[in-house]
Design a protein around this motif. Structure first.
Motif, PDB file in Angstrom:
ATOM      1  N   LYS A 106     -21.145 -10.783 -11.780  1.00 27.88           N
ATOM      2  CA  LYS A 106     -21.882 -11.197 -12.989  1.00 27.88           C
ATOM      3  C   LYS A 106     -21.613 -12.660 -13.302  1.00 27.88           C
ATOM      4  CE  LYS A 106     -23.223  -7.176 -15.305  1.00 27.88           C
ATOM      5  NZ  LYS A 106     -23.497  -6.620 -16.602  1.00 27.88           N
ATOM      6  N   LYS A 107     -20.366 -13.054 -13.125  1.00 27.59           N
ATOM      7  CA  LYS A 107     -19.982 -14.447 -13.367  1.00 27.59           C
ATOM      8  C   LYS A 107     -20.758 -15.381 -12.434  1.00 27.59           C
ATOM      9  CE  LYS A 107     -16.350 -17.143 -14.957  1.00 27.59           C
ATOM     10  NZ  LYS A 107     -16.676 -17.579 -16.254  1.00 27.59           N
ATOM     11  N   ALA A 108     -21.042 -14.885 -11.247  1.00 24.87           N
ATOM     12  CA  ALA A 108     -21.796 -15.696 -10.277  1.00 24.87           C
ATOM     13  C   ALA A 108     -23.300 -15.627 -10.538  1.00 24.87           C
ATOM     14  CB  ALA A 108     -21.489 -15.236  -8.859  1.00 24.87           C
ATOM     15  N   GLY A 109     -23.709 -14.841 -11.528  1.00 21.13           N
ATOM     16  CA  GLY A 109     -25.114 -14.823 -11.912  1.00 21.13           C
ATOM     17  C   GLY A 109     -25.930 -13.641 -11.413  1.00 21.13           C
ATOM     18  N   PHE A 110     -25.292 -12.683 -10.757  1.00 22.03           N
ATOM     19  CA  PHE A 110     -26.042 -11.497 -10.311  1.00 22.03           C
ATOM     20  C   PHE A 110     -26.425 -10.669 -11.537  1.00 22.03           C
ATOM     21  CE2 PHE A 110     -23.743 -12.684  -6.513  1.00 22.03           C
ATOM     22  CZ  PHE A 110     -24.601 -12.367  -5.474  1.00 22.03           C
ATOM     23  N   SER A 111     -27.660 -10.179 -11.567  1.00 21.26           N
ATOM     24  CA  SER A 111     -28.091  -9.336 -12.691  1.00 21.26           C
ATOM     25  C   SER A 111     -27.512  -7.935 -12.500  1.00 21.26           C
ATOM     26  CB  SER A 111     -29.614  -9.251 -12.714  1.00 21.26           C
ATOM     27  OG  SER A 111     -30.058  -8.587 -11.551  1.00 21.26           O
ATOM     28  N   SER A 112     -27.389  -7.208 -13.614  1.00 17.87           N
ATOM     29  CA  SER A 112     -26.831  -5.843 -13.536  1.00 17.87           C
ATOM     30  C   SER A 112     -27.615  -4.986 -12.553  1.00 17.87           C
ATOM     31  CB  SER A 112     -26.895  -5.173 -14.906  1.00 17.87           C
ATOM     32  OG  SER A 112     -26.117  -5.901 -15.804  1.00 17.87           O
ATOM     33  N   SER A 113     -28.948  -5.111 -12.596  1.00 20.22           N
ATOM     34  CA  SER A 113     -29.756  -4.231 -11.747  1.00 20.22           C
ATOM     35  C   SER A 113     -29.621  -4.585 -10.258  1.00 20.22           C
ATOM     36  CB  SER A 113     -31.222  -4.301 -12.172  1.00 20.22           C
ATOM     37  OG  SER A 113     -31.676  -5.629 -12.019  1.00 20.22           O
ATOM     38  N   SER A 114     -29.080  -5.768  -9.954  1.00 20.23           N
ATOM     39  CA  SER A 114     -28.919  -6.121  -8.533  1.00 20.23           C
ATOM     40  C   SER A 114     -27.513  -5.794  -8.025  1.00 20.23           C
ATOM     41  CB  SER A 114     -29.218  -7.611  -8.318  1.00 20.23           C
ATOM     42  OG  SER A 114     -28.189  -8.404  -8.877  1.00 20.23           O
ATOM     43  N   ILE A 115     -26.731  -5.141  -8.881  1.00 20.30           N
ATOM     44  CA  ILE A 115     -25.348  -4.807  -8.486  1.00 20.30           C
ATOM     45  C   ILE A 115     -25.231  -3.304  -8.262  1.00 20.30           C
ATOM     46  CG2 ILE A 115     -22.945  -4.733  -9.280  1.00 20.30           C
ATOM     47  CD1 ILE A 115     -23.518  -7.284 -10.905  1.00 20.30           C
ATOM     48  N   MET A 116     -24.643  -2.939  -7.145  1.00 17.53           N
ATOM     49  CA  MET A 116     -24.313  -1.528  -6.945  1.00 17.53           C
ATOM     50  C   MET A 116     -22.795  -1.403  -6.873  1.00 17.53           C
ATOM     51  SD  MET A 116     -25.983   1.410  -4.766  1.00 17.53           S
ATOM     52  CE  MET A 116     -25.128   1.837  -3.294  1.00 17.53           C
ATOM     53  N   TYR A 117     -22.290  -0.423  -7.594  1.00 20.82           N
ATOM     54  CA  TYR A 117     -20.845  -0.202  -7.680  1.00 20.82           C
ATOM     55  C   TYR A 117     -20.479   1.017  -6.847  1.00 20.82           C
ATOM     56  CZ  TYR A 117     -16.447   1.301  -9.964  1.00 20.82           C
ATOM     57  OH  TYR A 117     -15.166   1.722 -10.224  1.00 20.82           O
ATOM     58  N   THR A 118     -19.804   0.770  -5.732  1.00 19.51           N
ATOM     59  CA  THR A 118     -19.320   1.862  -4.888  1.00 19.51           C
ATOM     60  C   THR A 118     -17.802   1.819  -4.902  1.00 19.51           C
ATOM     61  OG1 THR A 118     -21.254   1.654  -3.452  1.00 19.51           O
ATOM     62  CG2 THR A 118     -19.372   2.861  -2.566  1.00 19.51           C
ATOM     63  N   GLY A 119     -17.222   2.581  -5.822  1.00 26.52           N
ATOM     64  CA  GLY A 119     -15.764   2.656  -5.848  1.00 26.52           C
ATOM     65  C   GLY A 119     -15.310   3.898  -5.110  1.00 26.52           C
ATOM     66  N   ASN A 120     -14.035   4.146  -5.123  1.00 31.98           N
ATOM     67  CA  ASN A 120     -13.563   5.447  -4.667  1.00 31.98           C
ATOM     68  C   ASN A 120     -12.339   5.807  -5.490  1.00 31.98           C
ATOM     69  OD1 ASN A 120     -11.187   4.763  -2.453  1.00 31.98           O
ATOM     70  ND2 ASN A 120     -12.820   3.232  -2.419  1.00 31.98           N
ATOM     71  N   TYR A 121     -12.254   7.110  -5.861  1.00 36.06           N
ATOM     72  CA  TYR A 121     -11.144   7.602  -6.698  1.00 36.06           C
ATOM     73  C   TYR A 121     -11.070   6.799  -8.012  1.00 36.06           C
ATOM     74  CZ  TYR A 121     -10.459   9.691  -2.218  1.00 36.06           C
ATOM     75  OH  TYR A 121     -10.702  10.372  -1.056  1.00 36.06           O
ATOM     76  N   ASN A 122     -12.226   6.504  -8.567  1.00 35.27           N
ATOM     77  CA  ASN A 122     -12.338   5.663  -9.774  1.00 35.27           C
ATOM     78  C   ASN A 122     -11.653   6.323 -10.969  1.00 35.27           C
ATOM     79  OD1 ASN A 122     -14.676   6.034  -8.048  1.00 35.27           O
ATOM     80  ND2 ASN A 122     -15.645   4.355  -9.100  1.00 35.27           N
ATOM     81  N   SER A 123     -11.063   5.499 -11.813  1.00 32.47           N
ATOM     82  CA  SER A 123     -10.499   5.999 -13.075  1.00 32.47           C
ATOM     83  C   SER A 123     -11.633   6.101 -14.093  1.00 32.47           C
ATOM     84  CB  SER A 123      -9.429   5.039 -13.587  1.00 32.47           C
ATOM     85  OG  SER A 123     -10.043   3.831 -14.001  1.00 32.47           O
TER      86      SER A 123
END
Ligand code: PLP
Length: 428
Positions: A96-113
């Motif tokens: 986000k700091k680099a300017g990517f919009s929320s809709s262009s970000i995919m969050y692939t975590g694992n064992y997320n809290s």
């Protein structure tokens, strides 16, 4: 003048990157020093984009931030219209700091809290789920309007054992059954948009593998669409595109891969109930891997039963050789024209015997004071580096148009303890 790659040239025996003299860079900024060529990133991204989009118009690249998270590099990719693949809230923050919009970000975590899921939900990024229990946790927190699952298809492949990310021994992904149950539950909870994801390995140089995984994910998507009654907004076949680290390795034929996968998508989606999803890939290594060299000074050469060339970049600077036994090509940046060869081990300064950057490597004869260039260090180079042995992390430089800019300062000794707190009773 000969060249190693388009951006790595030999001028009078001295290695230049993007037209900039590496020896001058090493003396200006010190070593160890990561030097990235901006044009090379643009070229890699553009050729990848062209190869796929020529055959399938709804095509999207999500650059894998974990490969190299420098904000300047993220900005280069955002300007190229890339999306971002993020593995944790901190990477979402950086994107986000680099300017990517929320809709262009995919969050692939694992064992997320739960707090991590909450952050992702609030950030309005697309969440890719790695375990069915996480979906329940997510619904406890709020209502996403988009859900994707990372599926483990039961097989994987990787350039090294540690880079195989699918199959029975992998900690990643859900079974097809769990994905079906998760999509059913999501539909019941009024989720409207869906995606499907698979990331089964990294550093893959087998052209045919990408067709195999595409067929597999399309099989799974068809099965889920039919049984759950949903359509997919996108199908993400992951990253994993390898680069040749060793001169014996052949580069991928990216045009052929793009053509095969694009055609496969067109053919298989015709008359299927999956919908008309975007084709997504999330490469890290392919985009930034060969854009960067690591410059390191030779401080001491020891001749025992072997010859050890001791440099100021070790496993703390570049972990991959110690972690995977990975191979990185090395050149003597100030002496490219020499013909005298010697077999040596190149090692760092860390107090571990695994701190070997190159084993039994035939290189031109090296002298103390030489500067070595370790190639292909743009992906999982700086981002995997550490302060082990109390060594501050290296600086990073970006070269473009024959000029250099500092894009990350070298850490100082004060950075080693700036977060440390000493209890009062120990202060005297
Ligand atoms: N996507 C996911 C989920 C990953 O875990 C990784 C790397 O581990 C990538 C993308 C990027 O992989 P690569 O650098 O091989 O393209």
């Amino acid at each position: 003048m000969w060249k190693i790659q388009d951006h790595l040239t030999n001028k009078n025996g001295v290695l230049h990157i993007g037209g900039v003299n590496t020896i001058k860079l090493a003396s200006k900024y010190g070593t160890p020093l990561f030097v990235t060529d901006e044009k090379r990133i643009q070229k890699n991204y553009n050729s990848l984009y062209a190869a796929f989009s020529k055959y399938y118009d709804k095509f999207q690249i999500n650059y894998a931030v974990k490969a190299n998270n420098n904000l300047a590099i993220l900005r280069i990719l955002r300007k190229l219209n890339s999306g971002a693949d993020c593995s944790c809230p901190e990477e979402i923050f950086l994107a986000k700091k680099a300017g990517f919009s929320s809709s262009s970000i995919m969050y692939t975590g694992n064992y997320n809290s739960k707090p991590e899921l909450e952050f992702a939900l609030k950030s309005k990024v697309n969440i890719n789920i790695d375990n069915l229990s996480l979906l329940h946790n997510l619904f406890d927190i709020g209502k996403p309007n988009f859900i994707s699952f990372r599926v483990n298809p039961g097989f994987g492949k990787g350039g090294y054992r540690g880079l195989t990310l699918g199959g029975s021994k992998s900690k990643f992904g859900v079974s097809i059954r769990d994905a079906k149950n998760g999509f059913k539950l999501s539909k019941e909870n009024n989720v409207k948009r869906f995606g499907l994801h698979m990331m089964t390995g990294s550093a893959i140089l087998d052209n045919s593998y990408f067709k195999t995984i595409t067929n597999k994910i399309l099989d799974i998507a068809e099965d889920i669409s039919e049984t759950v009654g949903i359509k997919f907004d996108f199908i993400n076949i992951g990253g994993g595109l390898g680069i040749p680290y060793n001169p014996n390795q052949k580069p991928l034929n990216i045009n052929k891969i793009g053509m095969e996968i694009g055609k496969l998508f067109n053919r298989r989606l015709n008359n299927s109930n999956i919908g008309k999803p975007s084709l997504m890939i999330e490469p890290g290594r392919y985009v930034v891997g060969d854009s960067t060299i690591l410059l390191s000074r030779v401080h001491s050469i020891k001749k025992t039963m072997k010859t050890f060339v001791g440099i100021d970049a070790g496993m703390n600077t570049l972990l991959r050789p110690a972690l995977y036994d990975a191979y990185h090509q090395i050149y003597v940046a100030n002496n490219l024209n020499s013909r005298t060869m010697e077999t040596v081990d190149v090692c760092g300064q860390v107090c571990e015997n695994t701190d070997i950057v190159a084993k039994n490597r035939k290189l031109v004869k090296i002298r103390e004071g030489d500067t070595l260039a370790i190639l292909n260090t743009g992906a999982y180079g700086f981002s995997m580096s550490s302060q082990y042995n109390s060594r501050p992390r290296a600086a990073e430089i970006l070269v473009s148009g024959g000029k250099s800019d500092l894009i990350r300062e070298r850490e100082k000794v004060t950075d080693l303890f700036k977060l440390v707190k000493i209890p009062k009773r120990l202060r005297k």
